[in-house]
Scaffold this motif. Structure first.
Motif, mmCIF file in Angstrom:
data_model
loop_
_atom_site.group_PDB
_atom_site.id
_atom_site.type_symbol
_atom_site.label_atom_id
_atom_site.label_comp_id
_atom_site.label_asym_id
_atom_site.label_seq_id
_atom_site.Cartn_x
_atom_site.Cartn_y
_atom_site.Cartn_z
ATOM 1 N N GLN A 7 4.969 0.755 -25.963
ATOM 2 C CA GLN A 7 6.057 0.227 -25.139
ATOM 3 C C GLN A 7 5.534 -0.470 -23.891
ATOM 4 N N LEU A 8 4.542 0.132 -23.234
ATOM 5 C CA LEU A 8 3.971 -0.510 -22.043
ATOM 6 C C LEU A 8 3.322 -1.847 -22.394
ATOM 7 N N GLY A 9 2.644 -1.887 -23.538
ATOM 8 C CA GLY A 9 1.952 -3.107 -23.920
ATOM 9 C C GLY A 9 2.865 -4.194 -24.438
ATOM 10 N N ILE A 10 3.937 -3.815 -25.135
ATOM 11 C CA ILE A 10 4.820 -4.806 -25.752
ATOM 12 C C ILE A 10 5.806 -5.380 -24.743
ATOM 13 N N TYR A 11 6.428 -4.500 -23.952
ATOM 14 C CA TYR A 11 7.519 -4.958 -23.091
ATOM 15 C C TYR A 11 7.053 -5.423 -21.714
ATOM 16 N N GLY A 12 5.931 -4.886 -21.232
ATOM 17 C CA GLY A 12 5.308 -5.409 -20.026
ATOM 18 C C GLY A 12 6.073 -5.214 -18.733
ATOM 19 N N ASP A 13 7.067 -4.312 -18.723
ATOM 20 C CA ASP A 13 7.838 -4.106 -17.500
ATOM 21 C C ASP A 13 7.513 -2.782 -16.819
ATOM 22 N N GLY A 14 6.483 -2.083 -17.319
ATOM 23 C CA GLY A 14 6.060 -0.838 -16.696
ATOM 24 C C GLY A 14 6.956 0.342 -16.975
ATOM 25 N N ARG A 15 7.948 0.189 -17.852
ATOM 26 C CA ARG A 15 8.884 1.279 -18.144
ATOM 27 C C ARG A 15 8.712 1.746 -19.586
ATOM 28 N N THR A 16 9.014 3.026 -19.815
ATOM 29 C CA THR A 16 9.028 3.570 -21.173
ATOM 30 C C THR A 16 10.354 4.266 -21.421
ATOM 31 N N THR A 17 10.706 4.394 -22.694
ATOM 32 C CA THR A 17 11.976 5.009 -23.085
ATOM 33 C C THR A 17 11.718 6.143 -24.062
ATOM 34 N N ALA A 18 12.228 7.332 -23.737
ATOM 35 C CA ALA A 18 12.175 8.512 -24.607
ATOM 36 C C ALA A 18 10.745 8.926 -24.948
ATOM 37 N N CYS A 19 9.824 8.675 -24.025
ATOM 38 C CA CYS A 19 8.415 9.010 -24.275
ATOM 39 C C CYS A 19 7.929 10.211 -23.487
ATOM 40 N N ASP A 20 8.697 10.661 -22.500
ATOM 41 C CA ASP A 20 8.196 11.699 -21.597
ATOM 42 C C ASP A 20 8.438 13.105 -22.150
ATOM 43 N N LEU A 21 7.436 13.969 -21.963
ATOM 44 C CA LEU A 21 7.528 15.391 -22.244
ATOM 45 C C LEU A 21 7.143 16.162 -20.987
ATOM 46 N N ARG A 22 7.357 17.469 -20.997
ATOM 47 C CA ARG A 22 6.862 18.315 -19.915
ATOM 48 C C ARG A 22 5.424 18.705 -20.209
ATOM 49 N N ARG A 23 4.654 18.925 -19.165
ATOM 50 C CA ARG A 23 3.295 19.439 -19.346
ATOM 51 C C ARG A 23 3.380 20.960 -19.528
ATOM 52 N N THR A 24 3.859 21.337 -20.679
ATOM 53 C CA THR A 24 4.126 22.746 -20.990
ATOM 54 C C THR A 24 2.821 23.534 -21.109
ATOM 55 N N ARG A 25 2.853 24.788 -20.705
ATOM 56 C CA ARG A 25 1.690 25.661 -20.816
ATOM 57 C C ARG A 25 1.653 26.262 -22.226
ATOM 58 N N TYR A 26 1.128 25.486 -23.156
ATOM 59 C CA TYR A 26 1.071 25.946 -24.547
ATOM 60 C C TYR A 26 0.120 27.127 -24.723
ATOM 61 N N ASP A 27 -0.832 27.279 -23.805
ATOM 62 C CA ASP A 27 -1.704 28.451 -23.865
ATOM 63 C C ASP A 27 -0.911 29.729 -23.637
ATOM 64 N N LEU A 28 0.118 29.660 -22.787
ATOM 65 C CA LEU A 28 0.954 30.834 -22.553
ATOM 66 C C LEU A 28 1.856 31.111 -23.749
ATOM 67 N N VAL A 29 2.278 30.049 -24.447
ATOM 68 C CA VAL A 29 3.043 30.243 -25.679
ATOM 69 C C VAL A 29 2.194 30.998 -26.703
ATOM 70 N N TYR A 80 -5.535 -1.194 -31.051
ATOM 71 C CA TYR A 80 -5.558 -1.993 -32.281
ATOM 72 C C TYR A 80 -4.140 -2.328 -32.720
ATOM 73 N N GLN A 81 -3.229 -1.344 -32.635
ATOM 74 C CA GLN A 81 -1.852 -1.591 -33.022
ATOM 75 C C GLN A 81 -1.198 -2.633 -32.121
ATOM 76 N N LEU A 82 -1.519 -2.579 -30.834
ATOM 77 C CA LEU A 82 -0.971 -3.583 -29.917
ATOM 78 C C LEU A 82 -1.474 -4.979 -30.258
ATOM 79 N N GLU A 83 -2.756 -5.086 -30.575
ATOM 80 C CA GLU A 83 -3.316 -6.382 -30.955
ATOM 81 C C GLU A 83 -2.603 -6.940 -32.182
ATOM 82 N N ALA A 84 -2.284 -6.047 -33.128
ATOM 83 C CA ALA A 84 -1.639 -6.491 -34.365
ATOM 84 C C ALA A 84 -0.224 -6.991 -34.112
ATOM 85 N N LYS A 85 0.436 -6.479 -33.061
ATOM 86 C CA LYS A 85 1.820 -6.870 -32.778
ATOM 87 C C LYS A 85 1.915 -8.138 -31.947
#
Length: 554
Positions: free
Chosen positions: A479-501, A548-553
């Motif tokens: 998304q950052l490479g294709i759209y070039g506006d510095g924004r992303t959509t539906a890409c964020d997660l929490r930095r969850t402590r999976y070690d505690l899980v 590589y995927q960005l180059e292909a697009k």
């Protein structure tokens, strides 16, 4: 008189089955009780698709069908993703689903649906036995179908009353399948030898067919005797070690820019047991030199020439083809090949230098490449590396060598995120004295997170390495490479402590934030003998694959 469940289990044992991958449910109670009584090991998971993935893993590792057995209705539909993953990987497995009683067919019974129909397009064969006495016959046919020709999954749905029914006369048990090798036409071998002799810059690309046919030893001899360079992909990773002087690593140009250069310069490709698919850019100029000659060897005739015109198509078993070549190749490699091999080594070294330099770039948190740079000298040679999804993972795939056959596992062509955790559990089950290491992004881990509980309950000391960047990394980079506006959509997660899980589920884990803590933490994980998760805080860094995927697009 035996019950259907007893016939079912005795047939499985006769066919060499020792483990069932399952999730308990009402359709299965009778057969699971009999299986446990008769000494089959039941590996019960937390999601039906994980049972199918574990059976798929069994098929990959052993070349014999793994068996999953789940309930009908949603249990069956949950398993379909695992079955589809095995289908695209060509992994032999028997996927069994329970179902409503036979007398309630077409009457809107509880959890009833067309299970055979839903499985038909992702299996080699899908059926319902007509009665309990036919269970041995249908299991025998299923095993033969799974192994015949190009391997793959098959499906059986079994009405619940067939397991409890008594069978008046026990039918004969089917013989274990024996699959002959499809041998090449001698004229094809003569033409292949002539093409190899005329080539100045040949390249061998080995895919999963080399693993399925157990052709690694023959392939290595052909390489050395013919002075040929090799690139491997799919289940062929490690059939000849990347440390062999004739092996140059991944055949996937998205992870190996040296291969991309080599493929543009080659004048002949010998493609062994590998589909000419998206990994080879459909055989087009982005993947293979358009002017080069192409020879494809595959056991499945419809695959030959599917995406690229061939100069020679050989429908045969890879091991048989390589054995025929060995019988005719001269003992000494052509001297003219030395310069080509040296050139490829130069390309390979330059690419590895570039990866190391990029990984050393300073910044906040650990660079993904720096994680693998630190782990490389600590990885036991006999470790099974199971590479899941995530931009973090692709740095390791690009940087670390595959050193042993079937010790380097990937998701498969369907790219089923999360599936390498259950597959890694199968590796640990089959190789209790060798570490199974699952490498995952934080997004991929979420799909089968509860299978960490499976690892603990079954005492499978798998090591899970999670690169935690708090996002869906590849999609963020696209998304950052294709759209070039510095924004992303539906890409964020929490930095969850999976070690505690992991700790909450009964295993061990550590949270790694500093470079100097990585090696001691991994050393403790190796020594623990417990399921162990390293939650490594990493920074965002576009991997070779997403670049590589960005180059292909563009």
């Amino acid at each position: 008189m035996p019950t259907g469940a007893e016939l079912f289990v005795s047939t499985l044992k006769h066919l060499g089955v020792t483990h069932l991958f399952t999730l308990v449910g009402d359709h299965l109670n009778e057969v699971l009780r009999v299986a446990a009584r008769e000494g089959l090991r039941l590996v019960d998971v937390r999601h039906e698709s994980a049972a199918a993935h574990m059976a798929d893993g069994w098929g990959r590792f052993t070349r014999r069908p793994g068996v999953s057995i789940v309930t009908g209705g949603p249990g069956h539909t949950n398993s379909l993703t695992g079955i589809a993953t095995a289908f695209t990987t060509c992994s032999p497995m028997i996927a069994v689903s329970g179902m409503r009683p036979s007398r309630l067919a077409d009457r809107n019974a509880f959890q009833d649906l067309d299970q055979v129909g839903t499985a038909r397009d992702i299996t080699k064969w899908s059926a319902v036995p007509p009665e309990a006495s036919q269970l041995p016959f249908y299991l025998g046919r299923a095993f033969n179908a799974a192994l015949e020709g190009r391997p793959g999954p098959v499906h059986l749905s079994v009405p619940v009353d067939f397991f409890t029914a008594q069978v008046a006369s026990a039918p004969a048990l089917p013989d274990p399948p024996v699959m002959p090798r499809l041998r090449p036409d001698p004229g094809d071998i003569d033409r292949l030898l002539a093409l190899l002799a005329a080539a100045e810059r040949p390249v061998v690309v080995a895919g999963s067919g080399v693993w399925w046919s157990d052709a690694g030893p023959e392939l290595q001899q052909v390489l050395h005797r013919g002075g040929l360079p090799l690139y491997t992909v799919c289940l062929a990773r490690g059939v000849v070690s990347d440390l062999d002087p004739h092996c140059f690593g991944y055949a996937d140009a998205s992870l190996n820019r040296a291969a991309q250069r080599a493929f543009q310069e080659a004048d002949l490709f010998l493609v062994l047991g590998k589909r000419i698919d998206y990994r080879l850019a459909m055989g087009g100029p982005r993947g293979l030199n358009a002017q080069a000659k192409v020879v494809q060897v595959d056991i499945h005739a419809p695959e030959l020439g599917l995406n690229r015109r061939l100069d020679l198509a050989v429908c045969a078993d890879a091991k048989a083809v390589l054995a025929a070549l060995l019988a005719l190749l001269p003992r000494d490699a052509p001297p003219s090949r030395a310069a080509w091999l040296d050139h490829l080594r130069t390309l390979d070294q330059a690419w590895r230098d570039e990866l190391r330099a990029t990984s050393a770039t300073p910044g906040p948190l650990l660079h993904p490449g720096a994680v693998f740079q630190a782990l490389a000298p600590l990885l036991p040679e006999n470790a099974t590396l199971c590479w899941d999804g995530g931009d973090f993972v692709h740095w390791g795939r690009a940087m670390l060598p595959a050193r042993r056959p079937m010790h380097w596992l990937r998701l498969g062509p369907l790219a089923t995120l999360g599936s390498c955790l259950p597959i890694g559990l199968t590796a640990q089950l089959l190789r209790p004295d060798q570490p199974s290491i699952v490498i995952s992004g934080d997004g991929s881990l979420g799909f089968y997170l509860a299978e960490l509980d499976t690892a603990v309950r079954h005492n499978l000391p798998v090591i899970v390495i999670v690169g935690n960047d708090g996002c869906w990394g590849i999609e963020r980079e696209l998304q950052l490479g294709i759209y070039g506006d510095g924004r992303t959509t539906a890409c964020d997660l929490r930095r969850t402590r999976y070690d505690l899980v992991m700790k909450a589920l009964g295993g061990e884990g550590e949270h790694v934030e500093r470079p100097e803590d990585l090696r001691p933490a991994f050393t403790r994980a190796l020594a623990s003998g417990r399921p162990y998760l390293l939650n490594i805080e990493i920074r965002a860094a576009r991997s070779p694959l997403s670049a590589y995927q960005l180059e292909a697009k563009k």
